[in-house]
Every structure is written in C-alpha cells, then in structure tokens.
Scaffold this motif. Structure first.
Motif, PDB file in Angstrom:
ATOM      1  N   MET A 299       0.839  -1.193   0.000  1.00  0.00           N
ATOM      2  CA  MET A 299       0.000   0.000   0.000  1.00  0.00           C
ATOM      3  C   MET A 299       0.882   1.255   0.000  1.00  0.00           C
ATOM      4  O   MET A 299       1.733   1.417   0.872  1.00  0.00           O
ATOM      5  N   GLN A 300       0.674   2.117  -0.969  1.00  0.00           N
ATOM      6  CA  GLN A 300       1.456   3.333  -1.070  1.00  0.00           C
ATOM      7  C   GLN A 300       0.955   4.376  -0.077  1.00  0.00           C
ATOM      8  O   GLN A 300      -0.229   4.443   0.242  1.00  0.00           O
ATOM      9  N   ASN A 301       1.893   5.187   0.409  1.00  0.00           N
ATOM     10  CA  ASN A 301       1.563   6.312   1.270  1.00  0.00           C
ATOM     11  C   ASN A 301       0.978   5.879   2.612  1.00  0.00           C
ATOM     12  O   ASN A 301       0.256   6.636   3.260  1.00  0.00           O
TER      13      ASN A 301
ATOM     14  N   ALA B 213     -12.481   2.558   7.092  1.00  0.00           N
ATOM     15  CA  ALA B 213     -13.239   1.463   6.483  1.00  0.00           C
ATOM     16  C   ALA B 213     -13.590   1.812   5.033  1.00  0.00           C
ATOM     17  O   ALA B 213     -12.792   1.602   4.125  1.00  0.00           O
ATOM     18  N   THR B 214     -14.760   2.405   4.815  1.00  0.00           N
ATOM     19  CA  THR B 214     -15.097   2.857   3.465  1.00  0.00           C
ATOM     20  C   THR B 214     -14.280   4.084   3.083  1.00  0.00           C
ATOM     21  O   THR B 214     -14.157   4.403   1.907  1.00  0.00           O
ATOM     22  N   ALA B 215     -13.778   4.793   4.087  1.00  0.00           N
ATOM     23  CA  ALA B 215     -12.989   6.032   3.943  1.00  0.00           C
ATOM     24  C   ALA B 215     -13.845   7.246   3.637  1.00  0.00           C
ATOM     25  O   ALA B 215     -13.318   8.357   3.520  1.00  0.00           O
TER      26      ALA B 215
ATOM     27  N   GLU C 251      -9.723  -1.493   0.808  1.00  0.00           N
ATOM     28  CA  GLU C 251     -10.604  -0.676  -0.024  1.00  0.00           C
ATOM     29  C   GLU C 251     -10.588   0.783   0.432  1.00  0.00           C
ATOM     30  O   GLU C 251     -10.587   1.713  -0.378  1.00  0.00           O
ATOM     31  N   GLY C 252     -10.589   0.975   1.759  1.00  0.00           N
ATOM     32  CA  GLY C 252     -10.576   2.332   2.288  1.00  0.00           C
ATOM     33  C   GLY C 252      -9.279   3.054   2.022  1.00  0.00           C
ATOM     34  O   GLY C 252      -9.263   4.239   1.688  1.00  0.00           O
ATOM     35  N   VAL C 253      -8.169   2.326   2.171  1.00  0.00           N
ATOM     36  CA  VAL C 253      -6.855   2.930   1.907  1.00  0.00           C
ATOM     37  C   VAL C 253      -6.760   3.375   0.457  1.00  0.00           C
ATOM     38  O   VAL C 253      -6.300   4.494   0.156  1.00  0.00           O
ATOM     39  N   GLN C 254      -7.193   2.524  -0.461  1.00  0.00           N
ATOM     40  CA  GLN C 254      -7.118   2.861  -1.886  1.00  0.00           C
ATOM     41  C   GLN C 254      -7.975   4.085  -2.205  1.00  0.00           C
ATOM     42  O   GLN C 254      -7.530   5.013  -2.900  1.00  0.00           O
TER      43      GLN C 254
END
Length: 209
Positions: free
Chosen positions: A1-3, A135-137, A165-168
């Motif tokens: 995961m980036q960042n 979660a969903t972000a 999914e939330g990170v993306q």
C-alpha cells in the motif's frame, strides 16, 4: 500500500489483539485505546522538526532541542476519534484540537456532517486527523476535504485499523495525506465493516449499539 505506514511495534500489535477480542470489557477497551494512541502518536510525530534553544540545567547552560514552529492540531472525527485524541493529548498537551462531527448513514454508507470547529490559524499548523477506523474512507475523505477548505495544507491521517478498499479510496482522493495505522485488515463486508476488525470502535468504547 502506497503512502501508508503500518506501525508494527510489538506493543502496538499486542494491545490491538486484546482490543479485537469481543470479550474485552468496555473499560479495558478504553484503556487500551488510550495506551495504543500513545504508541501511534510517537510514530506519526517521528519527523517533527526541532530547533536548538539555550537553557540552564542545575549544572550549566546548554543548547538543547525543542519542537520548532507552531503547536500541532489534532483533529478528531467524532465520536470514536476522541478515544485516540485523549491518548495523544497525554503526550502533546499543548496541541490545539479540532472537532469534526461526521456520522455514516447506515443505508448509503455516505458521510453526514453535523459539527465542525477548528483553530483559526489551521493553515499554519501540522494537522493530524484521528479516527480509529478507515473502512469505506467516506468519513475520512470528507473530514480532510473540510479541513482543506479551512486552509489546512499539511495533514496526516492516523487510525487504528484500515481496510484495503478504504486505503485505496483515501489515497485516490487525498494522495498528499499520508496514512498511519496499526494494521491493514482483509476486507470490508457488505455492511461496510472491517473484517476481521474489532467491531464498531465507538460502540465498544461507549457501550452503545
């Protein structure tokens, strides 16, 4: 995961495991969240800039390091964010505090804002946004957008757990805001909860459903 920085310190992981356990009491959950906030705060503030000042010890005058610039802002996404906020204020009691009231509509999973209060000079400060779950972000994205509208331009996001999914989604919306978390779990379920997760952090902290 980036960042994304995953804080894998053994004490963080140990405390997180106890928090995941559904048998952990409300009181125990609160204490652990405050303690883990201390450890996460160390990591999210690791690269704060220092400057040298002259002080007198009982023995002599020396040049010693101190934090440079204006005090931090901790921005809590209500209500669960306050669990992390309290622990972080233990370490940085002089920090300014912003409160962002956002709840997730359980039908649409979209954020609904009901409160916002932040320091007037937020543009001049590092802002660390705190919420136990990414979660969903949707709530995190909305909170960051609101802070940017007020002028914040140096932001970090700190959470206890994150879903891929939330990170993306968060990175796509705010690629300039690094994320710090204790773990990235498997996935989101159909109700938008992190799996395996630890349930609803706010409910477990306050004994509500």
């Amino acid at each position: 995961m980036q960042n994304v920085t995953v804080v894998d310190h053994p004490l963080v992981q140990h405390k997180l495991t106890i928090m995941r356990d559904k048998e952990t009491s409300i009181a125990g959950f609160r204490v652990l969240l405050r303690e883990i906030a201390h450890l996460l705060c160390y990591e999210v503030t690791r690269d704060l800039e220092l400057e040298m000042i002259s002080i007198k010890t009982p023995l002599e005058t020396i040049e010693a390091p101190t934090l440079k610039g204006k005090k931090l802002v901790f921005a809590s996404i209500l209500r669960a964010g306050n669990g992390l906020l309290d622990g972080m204020l233990d370490l940085v009691p002089a920090a300014r505090v912003a409160h962002i009231g956002i709840y997730r509509d359980h039908e649409t999973l979209q954020p609904v804002e009901y409160y916002f209060k932040a320091p007037a000079d937020i543009a001049d400060r590092l802002v660390i946004v705190v919420d136990p779950m990414l979660a969903t972000a949707n709530s995190a994205i909305a909170a960051i957008e609101r802070l940017k509208q007020r002028g914040a331009n140096n932001l970090r996001f700190l959470c206890l757990l994150a879903a891929p999914e939330g990170v993306q989604k968060f990175n796509e919306a705010h690629p300039d805001v690094p994320v710090f978390t204790a773990a990235i779990d498997s996935h989101l379920n159909e109700k938008g909860y992190i799996v395996p997760g630890l349930g609803d952090a706010g409910d477990r902290m306050y004994g509500t459903r």
